[in-house]
Design an enzyme around this catalytic site. Structure first.
Site, short mmCIF file in Angstrom:
data_model
loop_
_atom_site.label_atom_id
_atom_site.label_comp_id
_atom_site.label_asym_id
_atom_site.label_seq_id
_atom_site.Cartn_x
_atom_site.Cartn_y
_atom_site.Cartn_z
N ARG A 50 68.86 5.14 55.12
CA ARG A 50 68.44 3.79 54.74
C ARG A 50 69.32 2.76 55.41
O ARG A 50 70.53 2.94 55.52
CB ARG A 50 68.53 3.62 53.22
CG ARG A 50 67.70 4.61 52.44
CD ARG A 50 68.06 4.52 50.96
NE ARG A 50 67.40 5.55 50.18
CZ ARG A 50 67.68 5.81 48.90
NH1 ARG A 50 68.62 5.10 48.28
NH2 ARG A 50 67.04 6.75 48.26
N ASP A 52 70.37 -1.49 55.50
CA ASP A 52 70.39 -2.68 54.65
C ASP A 52 69.63 -3.83 55.29
O ASP A 52 69.26 -3.78 56.47
CB ASP A 52 71.83 -3.12 54.40
CG ASP A 52 72.61 -2.14 53.54
OD1 ASP A 52 71.98 -1.43 52.75
OD2 ASP A 52 73.85 -2.10 53.67
N TYR A 116 75.94 4.97 64.80
CA TYR A 116 75.69 3.54 64.65
C TYR A 116 76.44 2.78 65.73
O TYR A 116 77.55 3.17 66.12
CB TYR A 116 76.18 3.04 63.28
CG TYR A 116 75.27 3.32 62.12
CD1 TYR A 116 74.33 2.37 61.71
CD2 TYR A 116 75.34 4.52 61.42
CE1 TYR A 116 73.50 2.61 60.62
CE2 TYR A 116 74.52 4.77 60.33
CZ TYR A 116 73.59 3.80 59.94
OH TYR A 116 72.77 4.05 58.87
N ARG A 203 80.08 -1.19 58.10
CA ARG A 203 80.46 -2.60 58.01
C ARG A 203 81.84 -2.78 57.38
O ARG A 203 82.59 -3.69 57.75
CB ARG A 203 79.40 -3.37 57.23
CG ARG A 203 78.08 -3.49 57.99
CD ARG A 203 76.94 -3.90 57.07
NE ARG A 203 77.21 -5.17 56.42
CZ ARG A 203 76.49 -5.64 55.40
NH1 ARG A 203 75.49 -4.91 54.91
NH2 ARG A 203 76.78 -6.81 54.86
#
Length: 271
Positions: A50, A52, A116, A203
């Site tokens: 998932r 954000d 990522y 993050r």
């Protein structure tokens, strides 16, 4: 019954993340609406990871089960005809579904690693050209110090210090295989590859690396944060704008295609 696997790309700027919500303004909602329009029936998708609100997908992988007969070409182009411009299926792969077997492909549980990218614009003045596509820091950054700090995170660790309070993962222990930090002019690209990631983990790591890069903390502080297993010790969660889900690794036996369209660091070198 067969299991269809799709590779999906999306610009996350205008979406409230991946996972379906009552508002209907998520990437999953858009994809499932398009599948319904293409197939004439409701299909529920399962994703590899998932993302954000505001986070982009270079190659999200999803699966769903169906008894419909369509070619891969038809799945891609047919579904895309019902999707908005910010979302597109890049490839489709049909796999045999052995009902009751534990060895079926699963977009999430069959994944071996996830990669990522985080793209950061480092300049005194913000650029509207990167709004929604890159994070922004106006203070000068020392990339070498951030690389030194990032090394403290390699290997298998409890990443609780970088875990969001609402994270639903069963275990905070993940294996960080690689962190690279590349600079091209005013752009800095962080690439993280791990067995899996906790909610907000990338993050939160980037935010902490920026504390080191701006001189607020030393590289050794990153190891202290990791060992603390305490979210309050790390830096605040950094903005989602520059985060891209880049690649999901699976066993070769599944023979899944790849979009092959965007390798972000290479793409940025053309700018």
């Amino acid at each position: 019954m067969k299991r269809l696997v799709l590779g999906v790309q999306y610009d996350g700027s205008g979406w409230q993340g991946w996972q379906t919500q009552p508002s209907g303004n998520t990437v999953q909602d858009a994809l499932e609406r398009a599948l319904f329009q293409f197939c004439g029936r409701e299909l529920t998708t399962v994703c590899a990871g998932r993302t954000d609100a505001g986070v982009h997908g270079i190659e999200q992988v999803v699966h769903f089960d169906t008894d419909l007969d369509r070619s891969a070409y038809s799945w891609v182009n047919g579904v895309n005809s019902f999707l908005p411009g910010s979302v597109a299926v890049q490839w489709a792969k049909e796999l045999v579904l052995d009902e009751g077997s534990q060895d079926n492909f699963h977009a999430r549980f069959s994944a071996r690693a996830r990669t990522y990218h985080y793209v950061l614009y480092n300049s005194k003045i913000r650029s509207p050209m990167w709004a929604g596509r890159a994070g922004w820091v106006f203070r000068p950054l020392d990339v070498d110090l951030m690389r030194e700090a990032a090394e403290k995170l390699l290997g298998e660790h409890d990443f609780s210090a970088f875990r969001a309070s609402g994270c639903q993962a069963k275990s905070p222990v993940k294996h960080m295989y690689e962190i690279t930090i590349r600079q091209q002019g005013e752009l800095i690209v962080f690439t993280l590859r791990a067995s899996a990631f906790l909610h907000h983990m990338v993050r939160n790591i980037v935010g902490s690396l920026l504390f080191v890069g701006t001189g607020r903390r030393s590289p050794a502080w990153m190891a202290e944060v990791l060992e603390s297993k305490n979210r309050s010790v790390a830096a605040p969660t950094f903005m989602p704008d520059g985060l891209y889900l880049a690649k999901i690794d699976y066993e070769e036996k599944w023979d899944l295609p790849h979009s092959g369209q965007i390798e972000l660091p290479g793409f940025l070198s053309l700018l």
